[in-house]
Write a protein that holds these residues in place. Structure first.
Motif, PDB file in Angstrom:
ATOM      1  N   MET A  38     -12.730  -1.417   1.942  1.00  0.00           N
ATOM      2  CA  MET A  38     -11.620  -0.647   1.414  1.00  0.00           C
ATOM      3  C   MET A  38     -10.427  -0.863   2.345  1.00  0.00           C
ATOM      4  SD  MET A  38     -11.608   3.508   0.672  1.00  0.00           S
ATOM      5  CE  MET A  38     -12.898   3.523  -0.540  1.00  0.00           C
ATOM      6  N   ASP A  39      -9.295  -1.295   1.796  1.00  0.00           N
ATOM      7  CA  ASP A  39      -8.124  -1.506   2.647  1.00  0.00           C
ATOM      8  C   ASP A  39      -7.399  -0.184   2.905  1.00  0.00           C
ATOM      9  OD1 ASP A  39      -6.269  -0.950   0.578  1.00  0.00           O
ATOM     10  OD2 ASP A  39      -5.902  -3.037   0.140  1.00  0.00           O
ATOM     11  N   THR A  40      -6.381  -0.230   3.731  1.00  0.00           N
ATOM     12  CA  THR A  40      -5.670   0.985   4.139  1.00  0.00           C
ATOM     13  C   THR A  40      -5.062   1.724   2.954  1.00  0.00           C
ATOM     14  OG1 THR A  40      -5.165  -0.056   6.255  1.00  0.00           O
ATOM     15  CG2 THR A  40      -3.872   1.873   5.672  1.00  0.00           C
ATOM     16  N   ASP A  41      -4.433   1.005   2.029  1.00  0.00           N
ATOM     17  CA  ASP A  41      -3.841   1.656   0.861  1.00  0.00           C
ATOM     18  C   ASP A  41      -4.916   2.320   0.003  1.00  0.00           C
ATOM     19  OD1 ASP A  41      -1.309   0.909   1.643  1.00  0.00           O
ATOM     20  OD2 ASP A  41      -1.070  -0.637   0.130  1.00  0.00           O
ATOM     21  N   HIS A  72       2.331  11.279  -3.364  1.00  0.00           N
ATOM     22  CA  HIS A  72       2.362   9.959  -2.747  1.00  0.00           C
ATOM     23  C   HIS A  72       3.611   9.211  -3.180  1.00  0.00           C
ATOM     24  CE1 HIS A  72       0.751   8.961  -6.717  1.00  0.00           C
ATOM     25  NE2 HIS A  72       1.270   7.772  -6.517  1.00  0.00           N
ATOM     26  N   THR A  73       3.875   8.160  -2.471  1.00  0.00           N
ATOM     27  CA  THR A  73       4.973   7.266  -2.813  1.00  0.00           C
ATOM     28  C   THR A  73       4.614   5.889  -2.292  1.00  0.00           C
ATOM     29  OG1 THR A  73       7.382   7.025  -2.775  1.00  0.00           O
ATOM     30  CG2 THR A  73       6.325   7.627  -0.695  1.00  0.00           C
ATOM     31  N   ARG A  74       5.468   4.949  -2.536  1.00  0.00           N
ATOM     32  CA  ARG A  74       5.296   3.606  -1.983  1.00  0.00           C
ATOM     33  C   ARG A  74       6.555   3.248  -1.208  1.00  0.00           C
ATOM     34  NH1 ARG A  74       1.304   0.289  -2.691  1.00  0.00           N
ATOM     35  NH2 ARG A  74      -0.334   0.872  -4.118  1.00  0.00           N
ATOM     36  N   PHE A  75       6.364   2.687  -0.029  1.00  0.00           N
ATOM     37  CA  PHE A  75       7.449   2.189   0.809  1.00  0.00           C
ATOM     38  C   PHE A  75       7.188   0.723   1.097  1.00  0.00           C
ATOM     39  CE2 PHE A  75       7.951   6.660   2.069  1.00  0.00           C
ATOM     40  CZ  PHE A  75       9.327   6.774   2.071  1.00  0.00           C
ATOM     41  N   VAL A  76       8.251  -0.019   1.290  1.00  0.00           N
ATOM     42  CA  VAL A  76       8.099  -1.401   1.727  1.00  0.00           C
ATOM     43  C   VAL A  76       8.101  -1.392   3.253  1.00  0.00           C
ATOM     44  CG1 VAL A  76       9.101  -3.711   1.729  1.00  0.00           C
ATOM     45  CG2 VAL A  76       9.159  -2.315  -0.352  1.00  0.00           C
ATOM     46  N   VAL A  77       7.002  -1.879   3.820  1.00  0.00           N
ATOM     47  CA  VAL A  77       6.836  -1.942   5.266  1.00  0.00           C
ATOM     48  C   VAL A  77       6.522  -3.398   5.618  1.00  0.00           C
ATOM     49  CG1 VAL A  77       5.500  -1.130   7.243  1.00  0.00           C
ATOM     50  CG2 VAL A  77       5.956   0.429   5.331  1.00  0.00           C
ATOM     51  N   ASP A  78       7.335  -3.997   6.436  1.00  0.00           N
ATOM     52  CA  ASP A  78       7.151  -5.409   6.808  1.00  0.00           C
ATOM     53  C   ASP A  78       6.999  -6.303   5.581  1.00  0.00           C
ATOM     54  OD1 ASP A  78       7.313  -4.816   9.524  1.00  0.00           O
ATOM     55  OD2 ASP A  78       5.162  -4.461   9.678  1.00  0.00           O
ATOM     56  N   GLU A 106       5.826  -5.558   2.656  1.00  0.00           N
ATOM     57  CA  GLU A 106       4.717  -5.211   1.767  1.00  0.00           C
ATOM     58  C   GLU A 106       4.875  -3.784   1.259  1.00  0.00           C
ATOM     59  OE1 GLU A 106       0.680  -6.062   2.891  1.00  0.00           O
ATOM     60  OE2 GLU A 106       1.395  -7.376   4.489  1.00  0.00           O
ATOM     61  N   SER A 107       4.572  -3.579  -0.013  1.00  0.00           N
ATOM     62  CA  SER A 107       4.580  -2.238  -0.589  1.00  0.00           C
ATOM     63  C   SER A 107       3.326  -1.510  -0.107  1.00  0.00           C
ATOM     64  CB  SER A 107       4.579  -2.336  -2.119  1.00  0.00           C
ATOM     65  OG  SER A 107       4.495  -1.054  -2.687  1.00  0.00           O
ATOM     66  N   ARG A 108       3.516  -0.328   0.498  1.00  0.00           N
ATOM     67  CA  ARG A 108       2.402   0.440   1.049  1.00  0.00           C
ATOM     68  C   ARG A 108       2.311   1.805   0.380  1.00  0.00           C
ATOM     69  NH1 ARG A 108       0.075  -1.654   5.574  1.00  0.00           N
ATOM     70  NH2 ARG A 108      -1.583  -0.423   4.625  1.00  0.00           N
ATOM     71  N   TYR A 109       1.095   2.272   0.142  1.00  0.00           N
ATOM     72  CA  TYR A 109       0.817   3.572  -0.449  1.00  0.00           C
ATOM     73  C   TYR A 109       0.886   4.612   0.674  1.00  0.00           C
ATOM     74  CZ  TYR A 109      -1.650   7.028  -3.345  1.00  0.00           C
ATOM     75  OH  TYR A 109      -1.997   8.133  -4.089  1.00  0.00           O
ATOM     76  N   ILE A 110       1.748   5.596   0.526  1.00  0.00           N
ATOM     77  CA  ILE A 110       1.987   6.593   1.570  1.00  0.00           C
ATOM     78  C   ILE A 110       1.704   7.992   1.021  1.00  0.00           C
ATOM     79  CG2 ILE A 110       3.704   7.542   3.163  1.00  0.00           C
ATOM     80  CD1 ILE A 110       3.250   4.564   3.639  1.00  0.00           C
TER      81      ILE A 110
END
Length: 67
Positions: free
Chosen positions: A1-4, A24-30, A32-36
């Motif tokens: 299972m990955d971090t997201d 939740h939301t999604r942000f672009v980090v480096d 990549e779209s990340r689940y936050i």
């Protein structure tokens, strides 16, 4: 299972228990779209105990996820 996937599973598990609600939301980090996971504390009736309960739920939920 990955971090997201772990974060999404955590949000779903906490919300299913019904004691607190995370959004939740999604942000672009480096690039990549990340689940936050998001916690909103803005009500005038929110007390420190409510915030503590929320973080306790996050700790319990994270501990219950598979490694």
């Amino acid at each position: 299972m990955d971090t997201d996937e772990r974060t999404e599973a955590l949000v779903r598990a906490i919300n299913a228990r019904g004691h607190v609600f995370l959004s939740h939301t999604r942000f672009v980090v480096d690039g990549e779209s990340r689940y936050i996971a998001r916690v909103a504390v803005g009500s005038a009736r929110t007390e420190a105990d409510h915030v503590d309960e929320c973080f306790d739920e996050i700790d319990r939920g994270a501990s219950a996820l598979p490694a």
